[in-house]
Design an enzyme around this catalytic site. Structure first.
Site, PDB file in Angstrom:
ATOM      1  N   LYS A   1       0.832  -1.213   0.000  1.00  0.00           N
ATOM      2  CA  LYS A   1       0.000   0.000   0.000  1.00  0.00           C
ATOM      3  C   LYS A   1       0.865   1.260   0.000  1.00  0.00           C
ATOM      4  CE  LYS A   1      -2.179  -0.922   3.893  1.00  0.00           C
ATOM      5  NZ  LYS A   1      -1.539  -2.196   4.276  1.00  0.00           N
TER       6      LYS A   1
ATOM      7  N   ARG B   1      -9.230   1.048   9.122  1.00  0.00           N
ATOM      8  CA  ARG B   1      -8.859  -0.330   9.432  1.00  0.00           C
ATOM      9  C   ARG B   1      -9.945  -1.071  10.191  1.00  0.00           C
ATOM     10  NH1 ARG B   1      -2.926   0.476   9.174  1.00  0.00           N
ATOM     11  NH2 ARG B   1      -1.805  -1.441   9.628  1.00  0.00           N
TER      12      ARG B   1
ATOM     13  N   ARG C   1      11.618  -6.486   5.418  1.00  0.00           N
ATOM     14  CA  ARG C   1      11.583  -5.035   5.633  1.00  0.00           C
ATOM     15  C   ARG C   1      12.287  -4.635   6.916  1.00  0.00           C
ATOM     16  NH1 ARG C   1       5.679  -2.330   5.678  1.00  0.00           N
ATOM     17  NH2 ARG C   1       5.603  -3.298   7.725  1.00  0.00           N
TER      18      ARG C   1
ATOM     19  N   ARG D   1      11.241  -3.637  10.021  1.00  0.00           N
ATOM     20  CA  ARG D   1      10.790  -2.568  10.910  1.00  0.00           C
ATOM     21  C   ARG D   1      10.670  -3.119  12.329  1.00  0.00           C
ATOM     22  NH1 ARG D   1       5.478  -0.099   8.511  1.00  0.00           N
ATOM     23  NH2 ARG D   1       4.490  -1.220  10.233  1.00  0.00           N
TER      24      ARG D   1
ATOM     25  N   ARG E   1      -0.603  -9.267  13.238  1.00  0.00           N
ATOM     26  CA  ARG E   1      -1.151  -8.186  12.394  1.00  0.00           C
ATOM     27  C   ARG E   1      -2.004  -8.748  11.259  1.00  0.00           C
ATOM     28  NH1 ARG E   1       4.286  -5.845  11.596  1.00  0.00           N
ATOM     29  NH2 ARG E   1       3.528  -4.632   9.852  1.00  0.00           N
TER      30      ARG E   1
END
Ligand code: AMP
Length: 182
Positions: A13, A87, A126, A128, A139
């Site tokens: 996204k 969300r 990634r 993070r 998640r």
């Protein structure tokens, strides 16, 4: 245009919202980015959000709605892409009310898709702070339980388009652009 990009964590996204905003000079509104900035600056918002974020839980709906309301004030009449918001159904209804007050509406909701194996692979890469395997799994569950029901919310208004989020970044951008042009 006023666009929502919907989809699981790691589906792309953020990348696609950035491209769209560069091409069209729209404003990129990413609640995750706003919250991470607030956490790093240790603002009251950051302090409220930090615990939920580190666990992969959602931050309180009313906190998020107040944040978006403020950012939309700054955005004025520009087009925008909402990335990572709404969300939950409560946030989607809150957004409807915020936009109705401004006498505007969403033009498109684009739902980007990829299977779980693909997004887990991307998120692990990634690196993070909230990208540990355990948090990623959580998640994804939160996405399934709280965010996927939004698809029905928007489908009933026929502004929803589903786009395959697997492949070359420019190719996916092309698919999204076609979905916006329809
Ligand atoms: P993201 O960058 O969109 O993956 O968001 C990172 C984290 O910020 C999420 O796991 C949530 O804890 C929080 N967050 C971001 N956007 C929202 C939202 N719209 N509602 C609730 N929590 C959010």
């Amino acid at each position: 245009m006023r666009v929502v990009l919907l989809g699981a964590p790691g589906v792309g996204k953020g990348t696609q919202a950035e491209i769209l905003c560069r091409v069209h000079r729209w404003v990129h509104l990413a609640t995750g980015d706003m919250l991470r900035k607030a956490v790093s600056q240790k603002t009251p918002l950051g302090q409220k959000a930090e615990r939920a974020m580190s666990r992969g839980d959602l931050v309180d709906d009313q906190v998020i709605l107040a944040l978006i309301d403020e950012k939309l004030d700054e955005t004025g009449d520009s087009g925008f892409v909402l990335d990572g918001f709404p969300r939950t159904l409560e946030q989607a209804r809150g957004l409807d009310a915020i936009l109705a007050r401004r006498e505007v509406d969403l033009d498109r909701v684009v739902c980007l898709t990829a299977d779980d194996d693909e997004v887990v692979k991307r998120l692990v890469g990634r690196g993070r702070a909230d990208d540990t395997l355990e948090t990623i799994r959580h998640r994804l569950e939160v996405f399934r339980d709280s965010t996927q029901p939004l698809i029905g919310h928007y489908e009933s208004r026929s502004i929803l388009r589903t786009v395959d989020g697997v492949g070359d970044i420019q190719e996916i951008h092309g698919r999204i652009q076609s979905a916006l042009d329809e």
